[in-house]
Design an enzyme around this catalytic site. Sequence first.
Site, PDB file in Angstrom:
ATOM      1  N   GLU A 208       0.817  -1.208   0.000  1.00 23.58           N
ATOM      2  CA  GLU A 208       0.000   0.000   0.000  1.00 23.58           C
ATOM      3  C   GLU A 208       0.855   1.266   0.000  1.00 23.58           C
ATOM      4  O   GLU A 208       1.207   1.787   1.067  1.00 23.58           O
ATOM      5  CB  GLU A 208      -0.944   0.026   1.206  1.00 23.58           C
ATOM      6  CG  GLU A 208      -1.839   1.253   1.232  1.00 23.58           C
ATOM      7  CD  GLU A 208      -2.741   1.328   2.457  1.00 23.58           C
ATOM      8  OE1 GLU A 208      -3.433   2.345   2.613  1.00 23.58           O
ATOM      9  OE2 GLU A 208      -2.743   0.373   3.260  1.00 23.58           O
ATOM     10  N   LYS A 250      -2.765  -2.088  -2.934  1.00 24.47           N
ATOM     11  CA  LYS A 250      -3.786  -1.203  -2.371  1.00 24.47           C
ATOM     12  C   LYS A 250      -3.306   0.237  -2.560  1.00 24.47           C
ATOM     13  O   LYS A 250      -2.625   0.792  -1.696  1.00 24.47           O
ATOM     14  CB  LYS A 250      -4.040  -1.491  -0.889  1.00 24.47           C
ATOM     15  CG  LYS A 250      -5.104  -0.561  -0.288  1.00 24.47           C
ATOM     16  CD  LYS A 250      -5.466  -0.910   1.145  1.00 24.47           C
ATOM     17  CE  LYS A 250      -6.471   0.100   1.688  1.00 24.47           C
ATOM     18  NZ  LYS A 250      -6.928  -0.228   3.065  1.00 24.47           N
TER      19      LYS A 250
END
Length: 383
Positions: A208, A250
Amino acid sequence: MRLLLFLNLPLIVTSLSMAVGGGGKHLSADMRAKLKQVAQQMATPGKGLSACDEGPATIGGRFEAVGVTNSEETRRVYRQMLFTAEGCENYLSGAILDPETLYQKSDDGVLFPELLKSRGILPGVKPHLKIYELPGTNGDTVMQGLDSLAVRCKEYVAAGAVFAKWRSPLVIDVSKGCPTDLAIKANMQDLARYALICQSEGLVPIVEPDISLSGTHTLEVAIDVNIKVQAELYKAMIDHGVYMEGSTLKPNIVNPGKGCTESYTVEEIGEANIRVLRDVFPVAMPGANFLSGGQSLEDAAARLSAMNKVKGNSPWNLSFSWSQALQLPLLELCRGKGELCLEEMGKLYVKELEIAGMAARGEHEWKEGEGSHGVGKKAMVGV
């Protein structure tokens, strides 16, 4: 010279094939197959991730903001509602848990990871620790927790987790030169090392790189920075030998800064996100689950749907991994009541997930102004 090259061609080809071999060679064939299967299940079309991995202090602050007392039991029954709301499994492929939640049980005494699995929802965990400011970078940061990660991953797997998520936050501030090259490189190297460790312990890593919505930068600047950051990430993952098919992304939704004075349509924002992915996102990775990053459900859903409407033959599943966009409206139901309104919250939660699921398929039709960016537009939810 031509004859010499011809005679050495087999050696050249052999050396080249060795040099370009894929990652994950240290993993057994069974482990690679399991990692790939979980990553593909996380990328189920029309389904996404519930990001309910806020630590006790973060979720407690949200409780207290609406007049609900923060306690371990309150946090438990709240997360239980998120896992058991009728129909939520139709829109969720996984749920990201805080380590506290990983070891909690339902009212029936079932550990939450087992409860989730029984509903076809994959349980994951947030393993990163505290944020740390890099000296000399005008405020750029890195996450801590790599040194103890392998030991904790073993514990998380034993508790039932099948994937993990590590967040590396960055901020665009053109006047300060942020994010600095040092911060980008340090964070992406950390994400790659985290991914390598996770896979070695049997967890699918979600990487992420989270670029904040704050700032005054234009959409064009956001595109350039996101390409630079993600390109650095994938190079680091490949250099570390990460098994790309057994990992997922993500990312933040590529947006202009909240303070940007230029206007952009939701279609332009959707196209910007596909542009970034087409430039750098490896085909080997099965999907991306976008974070909301403080956007309202209306804006996040409009932008995700716009991406899916224009992605064409791009091979990835593009879905959601939202926290605030889904949870803040639920907590507003409790404002001034002094307790969690679990039944009402569960019903609203499933309605929100239905919107998110439609956006993940490119079928959500937004209202005028939703997902756009411009002067006078209603302010987004605070980060």
